[in-house]
Enzyme design. Structure first.
Site, mmCIF file in Angstrom:
data_model
loop_
_atom_site.group_PDB
_atom_site.id
_atom_site.type_symbol
_atom_site.label_atom_id
_atom_site.label_comp_id
_atom_site.label_asym_id
_atom_site.label_seq_id
_atom_site.Cartn_x
_atom_site.Cartn_y
_atom_site.Cartn_z
ATOM 1 N N GLY A 1 -89.091 22.707 19.097
ATOM 2 C CA GLY A 1 -87.714 23.014 19.466
ATOM 3 C C GLY A 1 -87.028 21.782 20.020
ATOM 4 O O GLY A 1 -87.664 20.901 20.593
ATOM 5 N N GLY B 1 -83.096 20.346 21.850
ATOM 6 C CA GLY B 1 -81.836 20.684 22.483
ATOM 7 C C GLY B 1 -81.244 19.462 23.139
ATOM 8 O O GLY B 1 -81.816 18.366 23.093
ATOM 9 N N ASP C 1 -85.819 32.762 36.080
ATOM 10 C CA ASP C 1 -85.281 32.405 34.762
ATOM 11 C C ASP C 1 -85.930 33.236 33.658
ATOM 12 O O ASP C 1 -86.303 32.709 32.610
ATOM 13 C CB ASP C 1 -85.489 30.915 34.505
#
Length: 506
Positions: free
Chosen positions: A221, A223, A342
């Site tokens: 991943g 970001g 979270d």
């Protein structure tokens, strides 16, 4: 059932704080003190005597009044004395040494460098000192060859003492990684030789060039804040996930906080918590690398969205196993005084065996958070009390779990999509949350229906009043969870079936 999840009421018989009274002997002693019979001086009386006072009447009366009051508080008997706490010994000063012609020159910490050098008399000149061998220190893993100055540099611009000061500042910085040097590379290779990532000792993680010993197998991943890669040590067999956090914050205290956090997380031993192996930094790129357990089944978000693309949906039985695992993980953290803060689909991971574990938690909040969508530092899954800035407890994680399960069951985020933007203000999100009513609707056209106990579970998770919201341990006793525990689900088969059509997947 409602009484089971209602927060316990106070058992105190007296709602008001009891009034405290002094014993008779202390009251008599106080009266005698007020009459001017000061037998013992208060420890505060000498402190309040300012060296700059002119012995005025007001100063004398103030000191006398404070002495009488402090005597009332501290003078339990005429023979009682208050001992001062021992002052801890000072830290040993940094010592830099250089030998020339059999003479060893020693320099203390930076607070004494100027005075020491002003009084230093040696038989060698400044240029002879510069032309000598680089200064060596007794600090391990520190390369100080940069202390040797250029002969053409004017002595007044960047003198030898100021160079030593910079060396002292470097050695006392908060960095956890040793600077790159040939000796350190050899030392790092020796520390990791014949060991896998879960067997490395703390000393091996202190080398910033440890990344040179890591082979990247693929990207999991990416970001704006960093990336997660599938990795393995060059001489190792165990596959692990390496998370890279790109941060411009080079404050040593900031990095120390993250290191303390990860050290604490490494001590967690639970089947419902992702295991952390270690952490190191790259000072050149200001990046932080976190090595953790590899979860081949990917995140809950990726799982339910992949099934949604194929026209499927996660069943209530599988959701029950997910909820049970998350609650057990939260209960484990709660026992150690840790709040996750979270919980969301991106932070609930599955491995190839179908085991469900939590990741990305800590005291620093956004410091080690996931790459999920956030707005102005506030998550869409945040409980109302946190958005309002009120005190919160572990029940805020229960709210986030309820919102997560509602999203997975419905196949979309529960809030109205046309009202959600990345730049939504906290007050607007709070308004949406407080006016939000969870709706878990059946979908007969897709042959999807949900049980009443599951709806009840969601309702308890999404209690807007934190005082009415149960804790994770209490939610494990909810009838829906108790019923799901009795059902057998082949989670390994579920994960394999979910990703079986991926040919080029990692």
């Amino acid at each position: 059932m409602a009484s089971m999840f209602r927060p316990p009421e106070s058992n105190r018989s007296h709602q008001k704080t009891p009034k405290l009274t002094l014993p008779v002997n202390l009251v008599q002693n106080a009266k005698s003190t007020n009459d001017g019979q000061h037998l013992n001086r208060s420890p505060y009386s000498s402190v309040n005597e300012s060296p700059y006072s002119n012995n005025s009447t007001s100063a004398t009366s103030t000191t006398s009044s404070m002495a009488s009051n402090s005597t009332l508080l501290y003078n339990r008997s005429s023979t009682t004395t208050i001992k001062n706490r021992p002052v801890p010994p000072p830290l040993p000063p940094l010592v830099l040494t250089q030998k020339k012609d059999g003479i060893e020159y020693r320099v203390a910490g930076d607070s004494q460098l100027s005075e020491r050098f002003s009084n230093l008399h040696v038989d060698i000149t400044y240029k002879e000192l510069l032309s000598s061998a680089p200064i060596s220190t007794k600090l391990s893993n520190i390369d100080t060859t940069f202390i040797k100055k250029d002969l053409d540099t004017p002595e007044g611009e960047d003198s030898y003492p100021s160079t030593l000061l910079s060396a002292y500042d470097f050695s006392s910085s908060g960095s956890n990684s040793a600077p790159l040097s040939a000796n350190n590379i050899i030392s790092c290779s020796n520390l990791i030789q014949g060991k896998d990532v879960d067997q490395l000792e703390e000393e091996a993680w202190r080398f910033g060039h440890l990344k040179d010993e890591i082979t990247t197998l693929g990207i999991l991943g990416e970001g704006a804040g960093g990336s997660v890669a599938k990795c393995r040590l060059k001489n190792g067999k165990k596959v692990f996930a390496l998370k890279t956090i790109n941060t411009m914050n080079t404050d040593p205290e900031y990095q120390k906080q993250i290191f303390r956090e990860l050290q604490f997380n490494k001590s967690f031993k639970s089947d419902y918590i992702v295991q952390y192996y270690g952490m190191f930094t790259d000072e050149q790129s200001s990046s932080i690398y976190i090595a953790m357990e590899y979860m081949g089944g990917k995140s809950l978000e990726a799982t339910y969205k992949n099934l949604l693309k194929r026209g499927g949906r996660i069943s209530e039985r599988v959701i029950g196993k997910i909820a049970e695992s998350v609650l057990r993980g939260l209960s484990y953290l709660h026992e150690r005084k840790v709040i996750h803060r979270d919980i969301k689909p991106q932070n609930i991971l599955l491995n190839e065996k179908g085991e469900i574990k939590l990741c990305d938690f800590g005291v620093s909040g956004e410091a080690v958070n996931s790459l999920a969508m956030t707005f102005t530092g506030t998550s869409f899954y945040m409980a109302p009390e946190r958005i309002q800035g009120q005190p919160y407890s572990v029940t805020c994680d229960v709210w986030s779990l309820g919102l997560t399960l509602l999203e997975v069951a419905g196949g979309r985020f529960p809030f109205e999509s046309d009202k959600i933007t990345q730049n939504v203000a906290p007050i607007e999100l709070l308004t949406m949350i407080l006016t939000f009513s969870p709706q878990l609707k059946d979908e007969p056209e897709l042959d999807i229906s949900w049980s009443k106990t599951f709806r009840s579970f969601i309702d308890y998770c999404l209690k807007k009043d934190a005082r009415e919201r149960p804790s994770p341990r209490q939610m494990l006793k909810h009838p829906w969870i108790v019923g799901q525990m009795k059902k057998k689900v082949n989670m390994e088969r579920f994960v394999k079936k979910c990703w079986e059509k991926e040919k080029d997947g990692i």
